[in-house]
Design an enzyme around this catalytic site. Structure first.
Site, short mmCIF file in Angstrom:
data_model
loop_
_atom_site.label_atom_id
_atom_site.label_comp_id
_atom_site.label_asym_id
_atom_site.label_seq_id
_atom_site.Cartn_x
_atom_site.Cartn_y
_atom_site.Cartn_z
N CYS A 117 0.85 -1.19 0.00
CA CYS A 117 0.00 0.00 0.00
C CYS A 117 0.88 1.24 0.00
O CYS A 117 1.89 1.28 0.70
CB CYS A 117 -0.87 -0.03 1.26
SG CYS A 117 -1.96 1.38 1.43
N HIS A 164 -9.17 -3.89 -1.66
CA HIS A 164 -8.14 -3.14 -0.92
C HIS A 164 -8.52 -1.65 -0.87
O HIS A 164 -8.47 -1.02 0.18
CB HIS A 164 -6.78 -3.35 -1.61
CG HIS A 164 -5.65 -2.57 -1.02
ND1 HIS A 164 -4.55 -3.17 -0.44
CD2 HIS A 164 -5.42 -1.22 -0.93
CE1 HIS A 164 -3.72 -2.22 0.00
NE2 HIS A 164 -4.22 -1.04 -0.29
N GLU A 165 -8.93 -1.12 -2.03
CA GLU A 165 -9.25 0.31 -2.10
C GLU A 165 -10.56 0.63 -1.37
O GLU A 165 -10.66 1.65 -0.69
CB GLU A 165 -9.33 0.78 -3.56
CG GLU A 165 -8.00 0.67 -4.31
CD GLU A 165 -6.84 1.35 -3.62
OE1 GLU A 165 -7.04 2.37 -2.93
OE2 GLU A 165 -5.71 0.85 -3.76
N HIS A 189 -10.08 1.12 2.23
CA HIS A 189 -9.57 2.44 2.63
C HIS A 189 -10.73 3.39 2.97
O HIS A 189 -10.60 4.25 3.84
CB HIS A 189 -8.75 3.07 1.50
CG HIS A 189 -7.31 2.64 1.50
ND1 HIS A 189 -6.47 2.83 2.56
CD2 HIS A 189 -6.56 2.04 0.53
CE1 HIS A 189 -5.27 2.37 2.26
NE2 HIS A 189 -5.29 1.88 1.03
#
Ligand SMILES: [Zn+2]
Length: 182
Positions: free
Chosen positions: A109, A153-154, A157
């Site tokens: 990341c 993953h995004e 966030h």
């Protein structure tokens, strides 16, 4: 012209902020921010840019990584001669596969300066509803494999979740039956 965005790292508490939905249609300001994010990710993959600006290569970026708590995500990478490019607002995962997948080399990341080792299990396939900023319309797309991992993953966030939160602390390389290793 490349714009070096001020990427925050995981020592900055802002990274744990839950991002808010973006108002649609996008304001000029939000659209400009989104386009800068996509440009950043694309350019970060060029070696000369990495050297010139002292940055790392990335395949995805969420607005919170530059300190903006809005649900905007940029994704760009090439795989097997195919280009994957997404610039989205307000993504919602509407369905998931039971089958897990993970990257054998682990995830990384731009907001985590030192890679944390271990397997991060994700859904092999997900269906995502989002506003496509490049096309200016709502879309639903089913994604799988590496792309599915990048999406998850995004999207994490946006909830203030980092990839290493999902690594088993006691057994980082724990194998889950049926999981597809990429
Ligand atoms: Zn990240």
């Amino acid at each position: 012209m490349f714009k070096k965005l001020p990427i925050i790292d995981d020592k900055n508490p802002l990274i744990r902020t839950k991002s808010e939905d973006v108002k649609l249609p996008l304001s000029d300001e939000d659209k400009a921010l989104a386009l800068d994010m996509l440009e950043y990710i694309k350019e970060s993959q060029k070696e000369e840019i990495q050297k010139q600006y002292d940055i790392r290569a990335g395949v995805g970026l969420s607005a919170i990584q530059i300190g903006v708590a809005k649900r905007i995500i940029a994704i760009y990478f090439e795989e097997d001669g195919k280009t994957y490019e997404y610039l989205m607002a307000n993504p919602i995962v509407t369905s998931i596969s039971v089958k897990p997948t993970f990257l054998g080399s682990g995830e990384a990341c731009l907001s985590v300066p030192k890679d944390v080792e271990g397997f991060v299990y994700r859904h092999q396939k997900i269906t995502v509803k989002f506003f496509d900023i490049l096309k200016g319309e709502q879309r639903v797309e089913k994604v799988s494999g590496f792309l599915s991992i990048v999406f998850q993953h995004e999207i994490d966030h946006l909830e203030g979740i980092l990839y290493y939160d999902r690594i088993n602390k006691k057994n980082p390389f724990q194998r889950i039956p049926d999981a597809i290793e990429l």
